[in-house]
Scaffold this active site. Structure first.
Site, short mmCIF file in Angstrom:
data_model
loop_
_atom_site.label_atom_id
_atom_site.label_comp_id
_atom_site.label_asym_id
_atom_site.label_seq_id
_atom_site.Cartn_x
_atom_site.Cartn_y
_atom_site.Cartn_z
N LYS A 183 0.84 -1.21 0.00
CA LYS A 183 0.00 0.00 0.00
C LYS A 183 0.88 1.26 0.00
O LYS A 183 2.10 1.18 0.12
CB LYS A 183 -0.92 -0.01 1.23
CG LYS A 183 -1.69 -1.29 1.45
CD LYS A 183 -2.95 -1.41 0.62
CE LYS A 183 -3.58 -2.78 0.85
NZ LYS A 183 -4.86 -2.96 0.24
C1 PLP Z 1 -5.70 -4.11 0.82
C2 PLP Z 1 -7.18 -4.08 0.78
C3 PLP Z 1 -7.95 -4.42 1.91
C4 PLP Z 1 -7.38 -4.87 3.23
O1 PLP Z 1 -6.37 -5.76 3.13
P1 PLP Z 1 -5.57 -6.38 4.38
O2 PLP Z 1 -4.61 -7.29 3.69
O3 PLP Z 1 -6.54 -7.07 5.25
O4 PLP Z 1 -4.90 -5.26 5.11
C5 PLP Z 1 -9.33 -4.29 1.82
N1 PLP Z 1 -9.92 -3.85 0.69
C6 PLP Z 1 -9.22 -3.52 -0.41
C7 PLP Z 1 -9.96 -3.02 -1.61
C8 PLP Z 1 -7.83 -3.65 -0.41
O5 PLP Z 1 -7.14 -3.36 -1.51
#
Ligand code: PLP
Length: 371
Positions: A183
């Protein structure tokens, strides 16, 4: 052969390493001052009253669903063109996901299909700001208001993105951000709930900590809760990273522009489109192949060139566990299905060099010749 180009990479400095090392040395590894500091930093950055840090973006979304009281009698409108957890958190609470199609240019929820799918059982809309590009918030909030629906913002891909000058995360009843290493900024694993609603914040704080009440002791449980706490090491990394968030986003934007400049010359791939009144925070760089081309052979050809790529996204309504339980199938969401066969995420992170970008683009161009 050139050096392998990674699909994504976190941006870690010596200061980040120091910040985590200090916490480890302090001995205060959980439920401490770093978590609180991180929460204040994120709340201030987004421009909301409350932030509650948790162990993942999925945990953040799950606690929002719980705090809003969504349960087995309810339907929740969700896109299928998203990461699977946007829909899974609805299933955790026994609610029904109703899949909504997307706009063909931004891949965000299509407001018209959204409104068509509202029924007397619809309780909430799960809005996703896909790939860091904000959803069409004015129209979605107008629909939510007219039909009295709750609004959850899955902004896990869009920290720092803006819609008409306002940061995403402020528009719904509550929003979630995520900090997995791919991210915009990372805490290793981690997520956060942001909201202006004190009741949601209070419930989320209790639910992440085994359901303990605000005043009660360590062995008093007000409600069924979870261990969704963020560690102090993660929070320390988060505090250190969010100080540089504008730089981190600017670096991603620079790389995105380098790619886009190359693709304007290629006929058969379309670079991402950004609406004039938004700021994308560039989670991934996804190109769209023109109609008639398919991403799977392109991805295989890229792999033979030594360049990784990913099929962002594989529609949620076509995943085996969703098909089995909800009887979903091909043909239900034409735009989602067409887009998903043609969208490819390319290697992307803020520290990519112009040369690396060119290597990826040249490899993609060579691949086109054997299709
Ligand atoms: C990254 C993401 C999440 C959460 O991901 P985790 O791996 O649980 O931190 C939720 N929704 C979207 C659209 C994502 O890209």
């Amino acid at each position: 052969m050139f050096e392998r180009i990674p699909m994504s990479a976190p941006d870690i400095t010596e200061d980040d390493v120091q910040a985590v090392a200090e916490v480890v040395r302090s001995g205060r590894l959980a439920l401490g001052p770093k978590t609180e500091e991180f929460e204040r930093s994120v709340a201030e950055y987004v421009g909301v009253e409350h932030a509650v840090a948790v162990s993942s973006g999925t945990a953040a979304l799950h606690l929002v669903i719980k705090a809003l009281g969504i349960g087995p009698q309810d339907e929740v409108l969700v896109p299928s063109f998203t990461f699977v957890s946007s829909a899974n958190v609805v299933l955790y609470e026994g609610a029904t996901p109703v899949f909504v199609d997307i706009e063909p240019d931004t891949y965000n929820l299509d407001p018209e299909d959204l409104e068509r799918k509202i029924t007397p059982r619809t309780k909430a809309i799960m809005v996703v700001d896909v790939f860091g590009h904000p959803a069409e918030w004015d129209r979605i909030l107008d629909i939510a208001k007219r039909h009295r629906l709750l609004v959850i913002d899955d902004s896990c891909e869009a920290l720092g993105a803006e819609y008409k000058g306002k940061k995403v995360g402020r528009f719904g009843d509550a929003a979630a951000f995520a900090f997995y290493p791919n991210k915009q900024m990372t805490t290793g694993e981690g997520g956060i709930i942001v909201t202006n609603n004190p009741e949601i914040a209070k419930l989320a704080r209790s639910l992440r900590n085994q359901g303990r009440g605000e005043m009660g002791g360590w062995l008093n449980y007000e409600r069924l809760g979870y261990n969704y706490r963020m560690t102090e090491m993660s929070a320390a990394l988060g505090v250190s990273q969010i100080k540089r968030i504008e730089t981190l986003i600017a670096r991603r934007e620079r790389v995105a522009h380098l790619y886009t400049k190359c693709f304007t010359a290629l006929q058969w791939v379309r670079p991402p489109r950004v609406r004039p009144y938004v700021r994308s925070s560039w989670f991934v760089y996804v190109v769209e192949l023109t109609e008639g081309l398919y991403r799977d052979p392109v991805m295989r050809a890229m792999a033979r060139e030594g360049i990784p790529s990913r099929g962002y996204f594989s529609p949620v309504h076509l995943q085996p566990h969703i098909r089995r339980e909800w009887n979903t199938r091909e043909g239900m969401l034409p735009v989602t299905e067409s887009v998903a066969q043609r969208t490819v995420a390319l290697p992307f992170h803020g520290r990519m060099s112009e040369e690396e970008v060119n290597q990826v683009v040249e490899a993609l161009d060579r691949c086109s010749k054997h299709l």
